[in-house]
Structures are given as C-alpha cells and as structure tokens.
Motif scaffolding. Structure first.
Motif, mmCIF file in Angstrom:
data_model
loop_
_atom_site.group_PDB
_atom_site.id
_atom_site.type_symbol
_atom_site.label_atom_id
_atom_site.label_comp_id
_atom_site.label_asym_id
_atom_site.label_seq_id
_atom_site.Cartn_x
_atom_site.Cartn_y
_atom_site.Cartn_z
ATOM 1 N N SER A 133 70.881 49.581 -21.620
ATOM 2 C CA SER A 133 72.111 49.137 -22.262
ATOM 3 C C SER A 133 71.931 49.171 -23.771
ATOM 4 C CB SER A 133 72.493 47.724 -21.805
ATOM 5 O OG SER A 133 71.515 46.789 -22.199
ATOM 6 N N ARG A 134 73.072 49.277 -24.460
ATOM 7 C CA ARG A 134 73.047 49.282 -25.918
ATOM 8 C C ARG A 134 74.329 48.632 -26.437
ATOM 9 N NH1 ARG A 134 71.871 54.447 -30.013
ATOM 10 N NH2 ARG A 134 72.083 53.260 -31.966
ATOM 11 N N SER A 135 74.172 47.716 -27.366
ATOM 12 C CA SER A 135 75.313 47.092 -28.011
ATOM 13 C C SER A 135 75.834 48.018 -29.106
ATOM 14 C CB SER A 135 74.912 45.737 -28.601
ATOM 15 O OG SER A 135 76.004 45.152 -29.288
ATOM 16 N N LEU A 136 77.129 48.345 -29.051
ATOM 17 C CA LEU A 136 77.714 49.229 -30.068
ATOM 18 C C LEU A 136 79.223 49.023 -30.134
ATOM 19 C CD1 LEU A 136 79.090 51.695 -28.222
ATOM 20 C CD2 LEU A 136 76.733 52.499 -28.155
ATOM 21 N N ASN A 137 79.804 49.440 -31.251
ATOM 22 C CA ASN A 137 81.249 49.394 -31.442
ATOM 23 C C ASN A 137 81.767 50.816 -31.370
ATOM 24 O OD1 ASN A 137 83.919 49.288 -32.466
ATOM 25 N ND2 ASN A 137 83.457 47.402 -33.581
ATOM 26 N N LEU A 138 82.202 51.224 -30.186
ATOM 27 C CA LEU A 138 82.578 52.615 -29.981
ATOM 28 C C LEU A 138 83.830 52.987 -30.766
ATOM 29 C CD1 LEU A 138 82.052 55.296 -28.666
ATOM 30 C CD2 LEU A 138 83.158 54.475 -26.581
ATOM 31 N N THR A 139 84.764 52.058 -30.908
ATOM 32 C CA THR A 139 85.973 52.348 -31.680
ATOM 33 C C THR A 139 85.635 52.703 -33.124
ATOM 34 O OG1 THR A 139 87.305 50.892 -30.272
ATOM 35 C CG2 THR A 139 88.192 51.427 -32.447
ATOM 36 N N THR A 140 84.672 51.971 -33.698
ATOM 37 C CA THR A 140 84.238 52.270 -35.062
ATOM 38 C C THR A 140 83.538 53.622 -35.127
ATOM 39 O OG1 THR A 140 84.015 49.926 -35.608
ATOM 40 C CG2 THR A 140 82.804 51.490 -36.974
ATOM 41 N N ILE A 141 82.695 53.918 -34.143
ATOM 42 C CA ILE A 141 81.976 55.196 -34.101
ATOM 43 C C ILE A 141 82.956 56.361 -33.982
ATOM 44 C CG2 ILE A 141 80.385 56.615 -32.734
ATOM 45 C CD1 ILE A 141 78.965 53.963 -31.969
ATOM 46 N N LEU A 142 83.939 56.211 -33.120
ATOM 47 C CA LEU A 142 84.928 57.275 -32.905
ATOM 48 C C LEU A 142 85.909 57.389 -34.066
ATOM 49 C CD1 LEU A 142 85.865 56.604 -29.165
ATOM 50 C CD2 LEU A 142 84.401 58.447 -30.017
ATOM 51 N N GLY A 143 86.144 56.269 -34.766
ATOM 52 C CA GLY A 143 87.173 56.235 -35.798
ATOM 53 C C GLY A 143 88.557 56.039 -35.214
ATOM 54 N N GLN A 144 88.639 55.754 -33.924
ATOM 55 C CA GLN A 144 89.893 55.575 -33.212
ATOM 56 C C GLN A 144 89.567 55.015 -31.824
ATOM 57 O OE1 GLN A 144 90.881 59.795 -33.562
ATOM 58 N NE2 GLN A 144 90.658 60.042 -31.345
ATOM 59 N N THR A 145 90.593 54.682 -31.047
ATOM 60 C CA THR A 145 90.352 54.131 -29.714
ATOM 61 C C THR A 145 90.269 55.202 -28.642
ATOM 62 O OG1 THR A 145 92.727 53.811 -29.379
ATOM 63 C CG2 THR A 145 91.478 51.945 -30.281
ATOM 64 N N ASN A 146 90.791 56.399 -28.918
ATOM 65 C CA ASN A 146 90.811 57.471 -27.924
ATOM 66 C C ASN A 146 89.673 58.458 -28.142
ATOM 67 O OD1 ASN A 146 93.095 56.274 -26.962
ATOM 68 N ND2 ASN A 146 94.373 58.106 -27.050
ATOM 69 N N ALA A 147 89.323 59.172 -27.061
ATOM 70 C CA ALA A 147 88.227 60.143 -27.150
ATOM 71 C C ALA A 147 88.432 61.276 -26.159
ATOM 72 C CB ALA A 147 86.894 59.455 -26.878
ATOM 73 N N PHE A 148 87.860 62.437 -26.487
ATOM 74 C CA PHE A 148 87.655 63.488 -25.497
ATOM 75 C C PHE A 148 86.423 63.068 -24.696
ATOM 76 C CE2 PHE A 148 89.518 65.622 -29.221
ATOM 77 C CZ PHE A 148 90.632 66.225 -28.648
ATOM 78 N N ILE A 149 86.493 63.170 -23.395
ATOM 79 C CA ILE A 149 85.370 62.770 -22.552
ATOM 80 C C ILE A 149 84.889 63.956 -21.734
ATOM 81 C CG2 ILE A 149 85.966 60.330 -22.418
ATOM 82 C CD1 ILE A 149 87.293 61.023 -19.664
ATOM 83 N N GLY A 150 83.586 64.002 -21.476
ATOM 84 C CA GLY A 150 83.059 65.103 -20.693
ATOM 85 C C GLY A 150 81.550 65.160 -20.722
ATOM 86 N N PHE A 151 81.029 66.371 -20.589
ATOM 87 C CA PHE A 151 79.594 66.581 -20.419
ATOM 88 C C PHE A 151 79.116 67.767 -21.253
ATOM 89 C CE2 PHE A 151 81.330 64.801 -16.530
ATOM 90 C CZ PHE A 151 80.456 63.759 -16.249
ATOM 91 N N THR A 152 77.855 67.714 -21.647
ATOM 92 C CA THR A 152 77.204 68.837 -22.302
ATOM 93 C C THR A 152 75.853 69.088 -21.640
ATOM 94 O OG1 THR A 152 75.969 67.555 -23.958
ATOM 95 C CG2 THR A 152 78.251 68.165 -24.505
#
Length: 283
Positions: A212-231
């Motif tokens: 587990s990792r504590s993080l603020n994903l909204t801040t990282i993304l710069g928004q609340t939405n994201a493209f999701i998938g795999f690489t």
C-alpha cells in the motif's frame, strides 16, 4: 490442477464473483477482449485468441516490444476499485544484471491524465515517462539501475518513474514468479488516501494488502478523471503478457471474488447459463 482446469476455474470465477449481492454499476467490464471498442491499443498491443479465449496481449514473447491499452475516454479516478486476471508465459532470453532467471519485463496497471495513446519502452515496462500518473507494476526483471529489489516484485510508481530509489520503498517481493505461466488475479483499490494492491493465484481476495502507498491521486493527475489501462515492455528478455479479464469501478468498491471448488464447476456452469444480469458481491 492442470492448466485447462485452471483456465475454466478462472473464467467461471470471473462470472461467479457476482452470483449474489447488490447490483453495482461498473465503468468498464471485460470478461474477455472480443470487443475493445472502449480501448485504444498502442504499439505492439493486440488482441489474440489463446486457450484462455480472446485476450489482450500487451507484448508478445519477442525482444524490444512495447504496448499499452487505455480507455478512450477518461473516467473518475478520485476513488476506484479494479480487478483483473493476467497470464505471463513463454519467457526467455539471457541472464544478466541482478536477475536469477530469464524473462522480462512485466506489466503495469496505470491511471494517467496524459493521453489514451501513451506507452514507453522495455525496461520501463511501457510505463516509463508517462507523467501525471500512478502505476502498479508487476515486474519480472531486476534492473539494478532502477534500484529494483528483485526479479519478481510489485511496485507502486508515480509520474512515469520506475526508479524505486534507495531502499526500494513502495515495493514488495513476491515469491512465486509472475511469469510462471499460470493465471494471476490482481486487485487495486484506492479510497482517496491509500492505494492498495493484492495479487495471488487462488482468485480469493485477501483481507490484507501485499502493498500500500499513501498518495493524493487527484493532485498527481491534476484532475479527478484519468485514462485507465495497462502497459508492458520487453527488452533483451521477453514473455507473452496477456490480460485475460478486467473490471474497473469508478468508486471505491472492492471486488470480492469467489472461486468455485473443482467439483462444483459443472453445476456452476449450469446455474450461470440462465443468468442475464451480472451482479457483484460487496466487500
């Protein structure tokens, strides 16, 4: 249990995880990849027919591959839960760097706000260089330059960096090899504060997370939405990196899966044949 039986159990469990419980809305659901109209496939990523059905093959078992698949549209990622199954097979290559076995490089579940068409190269597992992102890597190659803890580990990365730094924080070694040719089950859940990762070969979601990792994903993304998938990526070493099934929920709603006992597979198949609605069991 032989591979054919494992394959049938995996397919049925993906359906059976919803026989009881409250009906839940899902943002994306792929019991297989016969229809990828919601996805943007990039680089070497393809769909292909295997003994597992039609799968999403991010990279094939050859050198210097890079592939990704992302949702064509962004979805809410302020909180989310996702579950997917994967198989990494036909590994090979030569032994060097800090590795104890051949095969590379693994795959990454990614939420990012850049584009549906991004993806990097080999030792970066297709994720390297994707900014404004979080990536959960299932890494099968030890890159000393990236401070990898082993040749078989899970890591939680941000902003397209696969360099774990001194002491390799936010990683965990996994004893069983991801590229052993068997089906793996993986869960990634984000409650708005903590990102948790679970993975095993039983299909039963464990109470405790592997990492587990504590993080603020909204801040990282710069928004609340994201493209999701795999690489995924390969370098001098390789493997087939297949996603067999995938579900994504655009809110924190952990997906509880149930794998039937082998003796109940036939009965379960009869019971599921008449179901027209998919249901999910709440955590």
């Amino acid at each position: 249990m032989n591979k054919n039986l494992v394959r049938h159990v995996a397919t049925l469990s993906f359906l059976f995880l919803s026989v009881v419980g409250q009906s839940q809305a899902t943002s994306m659901s792929f019991p297989n990849f016969t229809n990828t109209a919601q996805l943007d496939l990039n680089g070497n990523a393809i769909t292909t027919s295997t003994s597992d059905g039609t799968v999403l093959r991010l990279t094939s078992a050859t050198t210097s591959q890079s592939g990704s698949a992302f949702s064509l549209a962004t979805v809410n990622a302020a909180t989310f839960s996702t579950f997917f199954t994967f198989r990494i097979s036909n590994y090979g290559g030569s032994l060097f760097d800090c590795n104890t076995r051949t095969g590379a490089d693994g795959l990454v579940f990614v939420a990012q706000s850049v584009s549906s068409s991004v993806g990097g190269a080999g030792q970066g597992i297709g994720y390297d260089g994707i900014g404004n992102s979080v990536g959960v890597e299932f890494d099968t190659w030890c890159n000393a330059a990236n401070n990898d803890p082993s040749s078989n580990h899970i890591g939680i990365d941000i902003n397209g960096s696969v360099n774990h730094g001194f002491g390799a924080p936010y990683t965990v070694n996994v004893a069983t090899d991801f590229d052993d040719g068997n089906i793996w089950y993986a869960w990634v859940d984000y409650d708005g504060t903590n990102l948790e990762v679970r993975a095993n070969q039983t299909g039963v979601r464990s109470a405790s997370a592997l990492l587990s990792r504590s993080l603020n994903l909204t801040t990282i993304l710069g928004q609340t939405n994201a493209f999701i998938g795999f690489t995924s990526g390969t370098g001098a070493d390789w493997g087939n990196h297949d996603i067999l099934s995938w579900e994504y929920r655009d809110s924190y709603d952990p997906i509880v899966t149930t794998v039937p006992e082998p003796g109940s597979i036939a009965l379960l198949g009869i019971g599921l044949a008449g179901l027209g609605l998919r249901r999910r069991q709440k955590h």
